[in-house]
Design a protein around this motif. Structure first.
Motif, PDB file in Angstrom:
ATOM      1  N   VAL A  60      48.195  43.840  47.272  1.00  0.00           N
ATOM      2  CA  VAL A  60      48.469  43.930  45.832  1.00  0.00           C
ATOM      3  C   VAL A  60      49.862  43.366  45.517  1.00  0.00           C
ATOM      4  CG1 VAL A  60      48.617  45.461  43.837  1.00  0.00           C
ATOM      5  CG2 VAL A  60      46.977  45.949  45.630  1.00  0.00           C
ATOM      6  N   MET A  61      50.819  43.536  46.432  1.00  0.00           N
ATOM      7  CA  MET A  61      52.140  42.953  46.216  1.00  0.00           C
ATOM      8  C   MET A  61      52.043  41.433  46.142  1.00  0.00           C
ATOM      9  SD  MET A  61      54.441  45.236  45.801  1.00  0.00           S
ATOM     10  CE  MET A  61      55.862  44.159  45.950  1.00  0.00           C
ATOM     11  N   VAL A  62      51.189  40.842  46.974  1.00  0.00           N
ATOM     12  CA  VAL A  62      50.961  39.397  46.908  1.00  0.00           C
ATOM     13  C   VAL A  62      50.385  39.035  45.540  1.00  0.00           C
ATOM     14  CG1 VAL A  62      49.582  37.498  47.831  1.00  0.00           C
ATOM     15  CG2 VAL A  62      50.686  39.102  49.390  1.00  0.00           C
ATOM     16  N   ASN A  63      49.469  39.859  45.044  1.00  0.00           N
ATOM     17  CA  ASN A  63      48.864  39.595  43.738  1.00  0.00           C
ATOM     18  C   ASN A  63      49.906  39.658  42.631  1.00  0.00           C
ATOM     19  OD1 ASN A  63      46.649  39.014  42.079  1.00  0.00           O
ATOM     20  ND2 ASN A  63      45.362  40.488  43.148  1.00  0.00           N
ATOM     21  N   LEU A  64      50.867  40.564  42.768  1.00  0.00           N
ATOM     22  CA  LEU A  64      51.940  40.640  41.771  1.00  0.00           C
ATOM     23  C   LEU A  64      52.740  39.342  41.770  1.00  0.00           C
ATOM     24  CD1 LEU A  64      53.639  42.236  39.732  1.00  0.00           C
ATOM     25  CD2 LEU A  64      54.984  43.100  41.670  1.00  0.00           C
ATOM     26  N   GLY A  65      53.064  38.859  42.963  1.00  0.00           N
ATOM     27  CA  GLY A  65      53.781  37.592  43.044  1.00  0.00           C
ATOM     28  C   GLY A  65      53.001  36.462  42.389  1.00  0.00           C
ATOM     29  N   ARG A  66      51.687  36.432  42.634  1.00  0.00           N
ATOM     30  CA  ARG A  66      50.839  35.390  42.043  1.00  0.00           C
ATOM     31  C   ARG A  66      50.873  35.464  40.527  1.00  0.00           C
ATOM     32  NH1 ARG A  66      45.662  34.874  40.327  1.00  0.00           N
ATOM     33  NH2 ARG A  66      45.203  37.056  40.771  1.00  0.00           N
TER      34      ARG A  66
ATOM     35  N   GLY B 206      47.987  47.823  54.372  1.00  0.00           N
ATOM     36  CA  GLY B 206      47.464  46.485  54.120  1.00  0.00           C
ATOM     37  C   GLY B 206      47.087  46.287  52.664  1.00  0.00           C
ATOM     38  N   ASP B 207      46.445  47.309  52.069  1.00  0.00           N
ATOM     39  CA  ASP B 207      46.075  47.225  50.649  1.00  0.00           C
ATOM     40  C   ASP B 207      47.310  47.048  49.767  1.00  0.00           C
ATOM     41  OD1 ASP B 207      43.460  47.570  51.397  1.00  0.00           O
ATOM     42  OD2 ASP B 207      43.340  49.686  50.808  1.00  0.00           O
ATOM     43  N   LEU B 208      48.369  47.783  50.101  1.00  0.00           N
ATOM     44  CA  LEU B 208      49.594  47.697  49.307  1.00  0.00           C
ATOM     45  C   LEU B 208      50.203  46.304  49.408  1.00  0.00           C
ATOM     46  CD1 LEU B 208      51.753  49.010  47.546  1.00  0.00           C
ATOM     47  CD2 LEU B 208      52.835  49.883  49.632  1.00  0.00           C
ATOM     48  N   LEU B 209      50.233  45.745  50.615  1.00  0.00           N
ATOM     49  CA  LEU B 209      50.749  44.386  50.784  1.00  0.00           C
ATOM     50  C   LEU B 209      49.912  43.380  49.995  1.00  0.00           C
ATOM     51  CD1 LEU B 209      51.617  44.194  54.594  1.00  0.00           C
ATOM     52  CD2 LEU B 209      53.219  44.207  52.693  1.00  0.00           C
TER      53      LEU B 209
END
Length: 268
Positions: A205-211, A200-203
């Motif tokens: 942070v991946m969302v944060n990268l997209g942002r 869940g943490d990895l997902l």
């Protein structure tokens, strides 16, 4: 009874409201419709919203009218149940959103200047929404972010809220470093609970990268889903031409067909 309205092909919104009222009539309505409540209908509302988005993404304009109608029916359904409970009417719903749009666009309906950038308009919009949250006694930065949103969408909204008060990485590089860190932590955990949490943490942070990259994670994943579907269907078609199915082939064969589909897309 308004049978004339129900069967009027040009009855418009009054016709739809009357149809919904009749469907929910405890004496003469549809047994299934009568049994429903807000909670049981909510999943259909979410599903219909996604079907609208799907039609738009596929540019299926001939389907969009019907999908928008299905979504409109959801608003009518919830409103009919609310009216039965004495909560509010359809006119109340329409007036509420109209009031909100007027209040949030003072540069269109008020005295403010329209001479501002889209970015400045977004900032002004957020200030107005912050005042609205304050009026609802929502004091926390993250208050009001709907828990029923799709997880990726809610993640980016939470991150945007936190970023507005300075809780954010200064650049994309730090986010990428965090992704590496979270991936390593996921690799090292052994228990099922810890693996669930680290994934869940990895997902997140991946969302944060997209942002940080100005990308919509939900839209990006939908596009990836569509690409996977398209290429896998190419594998199935190629095997079918030989009288076979995926279960009759090897991973190496399917990988080669995948690469062929990928190359064909690039050439196209």
């Amino acid at each position: 009874m308004r049978d004339d309205l129900i069967h009027d092909p040009k009855g418009g919104m009054p016709r739809l409201l009357e149809i919904m009222r009749r469907l929910r009539d405890p004496d003469t309505g549809c047994p299934w419709d009568i049994e429903q409540d807000f909670a049981s209908i909510a999943p259909y509302t979410i599903e219909e919203a996604y079907e609208v988005a799907d039609a738009i993404e596929r540019e299926a304009w001939d389907e969009l009218k019907g999908e928008l109608g299905d979504l409109l029916l959801q608003s009518v359904y919830h409103t009919q149940m609310a009216e039965e409970a004495g909560l509010f009417s359809f006119d109340d719903v329409a007036n509420a959103i109209s009031d909100k749009m007027v209040a949030r666009h003072p540069h269109v309906f008020g005295d403010e200047s329209r001479d501002k950038s889209a970015e400045q308009q977004v900032q002004d919009w957020e200030k107005i929404k912050a005042k609205e949250r304050a009026g609802k006694a929502q004091k926390g930065v993250l208050d009001g972010v709907a828990k029923g949103l799709p997880a990726l969408t809610r993640a980016i909204k939470l991150q945007n809220r936190a970023a507005r008060v300075g809780f954010d990485w200064p650049s994309t590089d730090e986010v990428l470093d965090k992704i590496v860190e979270e991936a390593q932590e996921l690799r090292e955990v052994t228990s099922e609970d810890a693996r669930f949490e680290e994934f869940g943490d990895l997902l997140f942070v991946m969302v944060n990268l997209g942002r940080h990259m100005g990308l919509d994670p939900e839209a990006a994943l939908r596009a990836a889903n569509a690409k996977f579907t398209r290429r896998f269907e190419s594998i199935e078609a190629a095997l079918a031409a030989e009288g076979r199915e995926p279960k009759d082939s090897t991973l190496e064969e399917m990988d080669a067909l995948w690469d062929a589909a990928k190359m064909a897309e690039k050439q196209a």
